[in-house]
Design an enzyme around this catalytic site. Structure first.
Site, mmCIF file in Angstrom:
data_model
loop_
_atom_site.group_PDB
_atom_site.id
_atom_site.type_symbol
_atom_site.label_atom_id
_atom_site.label_comp_id
_atom_site.label_asym_id
_atom_site.label_seq_id
_atom_site.Cartn_x
_atom_site.Cartn_y
_atom_site.Cartn_z
ATOM 1 C CE LYS A 118 -3.909 1.633 2.862
ATOM 2 N NZ LYS A 118 -4.680 1.244 4.072
ATOM 3 C CB SER A 199 -7.996 2.960 3.539
ATOM 4 O OG SER A 199 -7.009 2.367 4.364
ATOM 5 C CB SER A 223 -8.303 -0.114 6.278
ATOM 6 O OG SER A 223 -9.175 0.994 6.343
#
Length: 535
Positions: A118, A199, A223
């Site tokens: 990420k 997320s 997330s």
């Protein structure tokens, strides 16, 4: 498949292999439909162990594997916008791993395995770390995050970084999961007009779509598990402190953690162990430290459900009748594999942890982000206040659909010596942890608690924002305890996950349970890239 059509694309002009980044997506430049099937890929659903066997036998090299994934990214990702930047050094790293293998040096199960992480995790290379925000464009750091150092030591090949909900979905209450100013809108590979959840949306979509072998997301509350569940993956949100958070753009040190996002429990267990290590530079975890394994593969037991006592978090059972039916079938599957299922396990304080936790996040976001920025001289914005101002000055790019009211609320907070903060921190941990998960597990003598991870993916809506369809992440997230999601089935072709969570440091037991359930049911399947359920 009734009412549905496959979404297909041709190759882009130019080679993605020759560039170090991927441009941001806009509503006007999304890819168009042609006659190439996105579901066709010779490494579809391949596991870490299978790739190791092929590399050991000389059938494939790490370089060849990485090239295959890069070519697939070029073809598929214009539809998903899951990759925010590619690593220009990836193939060179793969060649180095191949050379080591030729010289009989294999570092472990991740040697030569391509991974995506990420874009809020520092990499001391040519890639930026931006949390998806244009305010941090140009933030090329000189030091790896602790977990990236561990990845490199294990021999993994960092293929690139994934898009995300900007600032890990902590900017606005009306945000669209998976949207960032830098990367555009991530889409769900099972149905492209549906949300990938946030997320860690880019990691979820990329791993599910077979753009890499394994991936890493981060979670403050949901997330990892939500984008894993909604994209048909296995996700592990570890106990706070099992993986270091050093070098990760923060929301809140009392809840943040990175974790594996993979297509199966085995790969997730391999990745979990490879990065599990104490880091003296990590933030205080608020959880008593414990000895933990650095190899979780011994807990991959097909009979891992035998004799386990599992409680149903009845307050988290969804209203959706189709999800309820899947959950009922999952309970029957657990019983068939030897588990004892305890009905109607309730959290007495389930309405008391949310408010305090939100206050904690606001306070810690301001303090922790300012600390991160102060330690990163390449970051163009140096404080939260500067980011707020940047967003105002660039509202057409950064706030075309939703604002930054969470940033503004956080900016108004005081420091971490505030009585309001300290009281909120104490209460959130108490009600979710000792008086939450710990209490109900001790009362019922449980090995794990279960709930549905997510409801069906909702349609992407930039005007109104997300409209979540169910979840169960809060008690494990707020307490800092582990949570594992595994595919539970499908509602109208949309993946639904089941979550197994428990006390701090109970990853070994949860992996036994999750693996046994996965092997008995095997609900995971590759996505079909449906354009819309309405067609």
């Amino acid at each position: 498949m009734k009412r549905r059509s496959f979404f297909k694309t041709g190759a882009l002009g130019g080679s993605v292999l020759a560039i170090s980044g991927i441009a941001a997506c806009t509503a006007e430049n999304t890819a168009t439909q042609t006659d190439i099937d996105l579901t066709d890929f010779d490494l579809n659903e391949v596991t870490v162990s299978a790739l190791q066997q092929k590399m050991e036998a000389g059938e494939l090299s790490s370089e060849t594997i990485c090239k295959k994934y890069l070519e697939r990214i070029e073809k598929v990702d214009p539809f998903l916008r899951s990759v925010i930047e590619l690593n220009p050094d990836a193939l060179e790293i793969a060649r180095q791993m191949d050379e080591e293998r030729k010289n009989n040096k294999v570092r472990g199960l991740l040697h030569g395995i391509p991974i995506m992480i990420k874009d809020n995790i520092d990499t001391g290379d040519k890639m930026m770390t931006t949390a998806g925000s244009l305010a941090l464009s140009g933030n090329v750091v000189d030091k790896d995050a602790f977990i990236v150092t561990k990845l490199r030591e294990a021999g993994a090949v960092l293929l690139g970084k994934t898009n995300l909900s900007e600032w890990a979905n902590f900017r606005s209450n009306n945000s669209s999961s998976g949207w960032s100013g830098r990367g555009g809108q991530v889409r769900n590979p099972f149905c492209l007009d549906r949300s990938p959840c946030g997320s860690s949306s880019g990691t979820g979509a990329a791993v599910s779509a077979n753009l890499c072998t394994i991936g890493i997301g981060t979670e403050t509350n949901g997330s990892i598990v939500c984008p894993s569940g909604i994209n048909g993956l296995v996700g592990i949100k570890p106990t706070l402190g099992l993986w270091s958070r050093q070098g990760i753009i923060p929301i809140a040190h009392s809840q943040d953690t990175a974790g594996p996002m993979c297509r199966n429990v085995s790969d997730a267990a391999i990745l979990l162990g490879a990065l599990a290590a104490s880091d003296p530079n990590d933030a205080e975890t608020h959880i008593e430290k414990a000895e933990f394994p650095t190899d979780y593969t011994p807990f991959l037991k097909a009979d891992g459900l035998q004799g386990k006592r599992i409680g149903i978090a009845s307050q988290m059972i969804p209203d959706n009748a189709k999800v309820k039916a899947l959950f009922a079938r999952a309970i029957a599957d657990l019983k068939a594999q030897g588990a004892e299922v305890i009905e109607d396990v309730k959290f007495e304080n389930n309405r008391k942890w949310g408010g305090p936790s939100y206050q904690v996040l606001l306070y810690e976001f301001k303090a922790d982000l300012n600390k991160y920025l102060s330690e990163h001289p390449t970051a163009p914005s140096r404080t939260m206040a500067e980011i707020i101002e940047f967003n105002k000055n660039n509202a057409d790019k950064e706030m075309p659909w939703f604002g930054q009211e969470i940033f503004e609320l956080a900016q108004e907070k005081g420091d971490l010596n505030s009585e309001e903060y300290l009281e909120a921190l104490k209460n959130s941990k108490l009600y979710a942890g000792k008086e939450g998960i710990d209490k109900v597990m001790e009362e019922h003598n449980l090995d794990a608690i279960i709930a549905q991870t997510n409801g069906p993916a909702w349609t992407i809506d930039w005007v109104n924002g997300d409209h979540f369809s169910g979840g169960s992440s809060s008690p494990a997230a707020i307490s800092g305890y582990p949570n594992i999601t595994v595919p539970m089935g499908f509602v109208e072709g949309l993946p639904i996950g089941i979550s197994f969570f428990g006390k701090a440091w109970s990853e070994p037991k949860l992996i036994e349970i999750a693996f046994a359930y996965e092997q008995a049911t095997k609900h995971r399947k590759a996505p079909g890239f449906i354009k819309s359920l309405m067609e």
